[in-house]
Every structure is written in structure tokens, then in C-alpha cells.
Design an enzyme around this catalytic site. Structure first.
Site: not given
Ligand code: PLP
Length: 377
Positions: A323, A237
Site C-alpha cells: 500500500c 445492492t
Molecule cells: N488494514 C490492513 C491492516 C491491511 O493490511 C489492509 C490491506 O492491505 C487494509 C486494512 C485494507 O483492506 P482492503 O484492501 O480490503 O481495503
């Protein structure tokens, strides 16, 4: 507070919060329901779909909502391999992709696919040809990001895709456009990219919502099977409130895109001026980078220590990339950053509401860190 971690996530503006609240209080129906409440919810999906797709050059029918860009890229890469990876076995990508692309590509590699990772040249740059020339008849997928999340470097993805399509029209082209979405003009991306991944929370939408755009005729096997929502691409959903917020955020940004870009360039200029007075500090992001992302190295200072020092002064940045959570960045390394600076690199990233006073607070904080932290080193 001086929030300069907008490449990690953004603060949703009031209009977005209102759109989310309305969808939860007034339009709480299931968009698959046939009664009026369902129809009202479905209308929100339709409107947001059109708004998001248009900014990437895709039609509403080619735009699918997902939970995040990570899901979009996983679904596209793994789903392309399922359908196109039977006869052809090669995937071409770059050495500087976000883990949302790098990890699913690694999974394919473990499962026997050949992966070619294109590196930047000695100056940390890519040319369209360096990416395009890595493709051959055995390549079924090319995945290249638009803007690097750690340095802001703008990759020549569209031009590389154009060259690839000319030579190998059947090769699927995928672009992780997360950090370029709306911050550069992405309305023509569909001319060269078959598939695009974007995320809502980098442009003022709530976290937990993204989109995958997939050109008509390109067959991507779905990751999630179930009730057949999102025209079978993504069962489950739909999150109507988050999609309402996504649509509102993209609409607001699109209406002000020029203004926001101009503001980001002015902020970058101010940052460069202020940091020019600090010889220990270098900005790694040059003119070929998005003004929204600035990678900064402060020789002799540990990024994590600096981050917390700045935080104590109300200035929020990230260390390298949010990240990578403190790990030494292989991406910065690929871009040619000297080994001794890898640990000393922070990222200051801007959004629609970033002001010159935020830049000044960062510069003042860096100056203070240099004199106070360096003294105790
Ligand atoms: N790709 C890039 C270049 C990003 O900077 C990020 C997040 O920092 C992502 C993908 C992942 O995005 P999401 O948090 O929506 O999974």
C-alpha cells in the site's frame, strides 16, 4: 511461480471461484426482491454473514458487508465521530495503523478533533497499558489494529480494549483485524472490541468484499445512504457473488485454521534457517509477530531493485507494504527500523497454499541478489 505477497492479496481457491460462479449463474436475483430468486440470493447473504461474524465472535445481525476493509474502517471511524463526537473530542490510535485507519483519523484531526497516536517503545513493542493509558474521559473512540501489515507484529489490542472498557465503558473500541483474521484466533474479539473491520481478499475471497462488525447498541452513522440495505448501515445492492465467495473462503479457512497456522510457523522457521546463512540479511519480524508476515531487510540492496530481481526468478514479494507504493514507510520507522534499512526492506507473506519450496526459491533468490547485485553496486 512462487507467490509470497499474500498480505497484499491471495489467490482464491477453486471452491471459492465455484461459489462466486454459482451465485452469478444460479442465484443472480437481487436479495431485496421478494420472489424466489431474491430469496435464494438472500439465503447466500445470511449464510456468509453467519460464517464471517462467527470467526470474530459477532452475531449475524451485528455483521455488515462492505466493499472492503478500507470502507469498513472509514465508515466506523467517521460514523462513530458523527454520533459520539459531539461532546467528546479525542480519538486514540497507534502510530502504525494502515492508511485505512490513519487517513480517516487524520480527517477528524483536520476537522478539530484531538488525536493521540501511541508509539511503540524503543524496542518496537506496544504494551496494552501504553495504549490504554492514552485514553481519558474525553476519548470517544480507540482504534487499534490486531496485526501490523508491514511487520506482522501482533498488537495487544484485545487486552488494551479490556482495560479501556473497565475504566471507560462508553468509549468505542475499533479493531482493524485484517491481517489477523483467521490467521490468529479472532473468535473472542467481540468480547473487547465494539467494532471490527476485515477484508475478504486476504483470506482467499475475491477482491472488493469486506465486513464491518458492530456490536448491538453501538450507533455508527452510515456512510452510504440509500435503499437501506444491510439494515441501513450500508445502502447499495449487496454483491451476492463476492459475498458468496467470502463465505466460502472463510468457511474453508476456518475448517483448516490450525493446519494453516502450523504451516506458516514451519515456513517461518525454514526462512529463518535459510537466511541465517546470509549476514547481510535480517528478518525484522520476531517471535511476537504473525508467522504469515515477514519483513526482511537486505542491507545495501534497494527494495524495488530486489523485488524485480526476485520477480525475474518467479518469486513475488512486496517492498515494505504494497500500500505504500515505494514511499519510505513511516510505519517501519515507527517500529524503529534504522533509516538506512527503510529503503532495503521487502515483505514475504504467506497463505494457506504457501510451500517450503516457495521459501527456498526466495532464499535462493536473495542469495543470488547478494552476489550479483552487490557486485555491481
Ligand atoms: N488494514 C490492513 C491492516 C491491511 O493490511 C489492509 C490491506 O492491505 C487494509 C486494512 C485494507 O483492506 P482492503 O484492501 O480490503 O481495503
Amino acid at each position: 511461480m512462487h507467490y509470497l505477497d499474500n498480505a497484499a492479496t491471495t489467490k482464491p481457491p477453486e471452491t471459492v471461484c465455484q461459489a462466486v460462479l454459482r451465485a452469478m449463474t444460479e442465484n443472480f436475483g437481487n436479495p431485496s426482491s421478494l420472489h424466489g430468486l431474491g430469496v435464494g440470493a438472500e439465503k447466500i447473504l445470511d449464510e456468509s454473514r453467519a460464517v464471517v461474524g462467527a470467526q470474530l465472535g459477532f452475531s449475524p445481525e451485528e455483521t455488515y458487508f462492505t466493499s472492503c476493509a478500507t470502507e469498513s474502517s472509514n465508515a466506523i471511524i467517521l460514523g462513530a465521530a458523527e454520533n459520539y463526537g459531539k461532546r467528546k473530542k479525542t480519538v486514540v490510535t497507534t502510530a502504525v495503523e494502515h492508511p485505512a485507519t490513519a487517513r480517516p483519523v487524520e480527517k477528524l484531526e483536520k476537522n478539530g478533533f484531538k488525536v493521540v497516536r501511541v508509539n511503540p517503545d524503543k524496542d518496537g513493542k506496544f504494551t496494552a497499558e501504553s495504549i490504554a493509558s492514552a485514553v481519558d474521559e474525553d476519548t470517544f473512540l480507540v482504534s487499534c489494529m490486531l496485526v501490523n501489515n508491514e511487520t506482522g507484529y501482533i498488537l495487544p489490542a484485545a487486552e488494551a480494549f479490556r482495560r479501556i472498557k473497565k475504566r471507560f465503558p462508553d468509549c468505542i473500541t475499533h479493531c482493524d483485524a485484517v491481517q489477523g483474521f483467521l490467521k490468529t484466533d479472532t473468535r473472542d474479539l467481540s468480547k473487547t472490541a465494539d467494532c471490527v473491520s476485515v477484508s475478504g481478499h486476504k483470506v482467499g475471497a475475491p477482491k472488493g468484499i469486506g465486513a464491518a462488525c458492530i456490536k448491538k447498541g453501538v450507533r455508527i452513522a452510515p456512510l452510504l445512504l440509500g435503499g437501506g440495505q444491510e439494515r441501513g448501515f450500508r445502502s447499495g445492492t449487496e454483491s451476492v457473488p463476492l459475498i458468496a465467495g467470502f463465505g466460502a473462503a472463510v468457511k474453508l479457512w476456518a475448517e483448516n485454521a490450525e493446519l494453516y497456522r502450523k504451516n506458516a510457523f514451519a515456513l517461518r522457521e525454514r526462512l529463518r534457517e535459510r537466511l541465517a546463512a546470509m549476514p547481510e540479511v535480517v528478518i525484522n519480524s520476531g517471535d511476537d509477530c504473525s508467522p504469515f508476515i515477514n519483513s526482511i531487510s537486505a542491507a545495501g540492496l534497494k527494495a524495488e531493485v530486489l523485488l524485480h530481481f526476485l520477480e525475474a526468478r518467479g518469486v513475488y514479494v512486496s517492498s515494505g507494504s504494497a500500500c505504500s507504493k515505494g514511499k519510505k514507510s513511516s510505519v517501519l520507522k515507527a517500529f524503529g527500523l534504522p533509516e538506512k534499512l527503510l529503503d532495503s526492506t521487502i515483505r514475504a507473506s504467506f497463505s494457506a497454499d504457501t510451500a517450503l519450496s516457495d521459501i527456498d526459491a526466495l532464499a535462493d533468490g536473495l542469495q543470488a541478489a547478494l552476489s550479483q547485485l552487490c557486485r555491481v553496486r
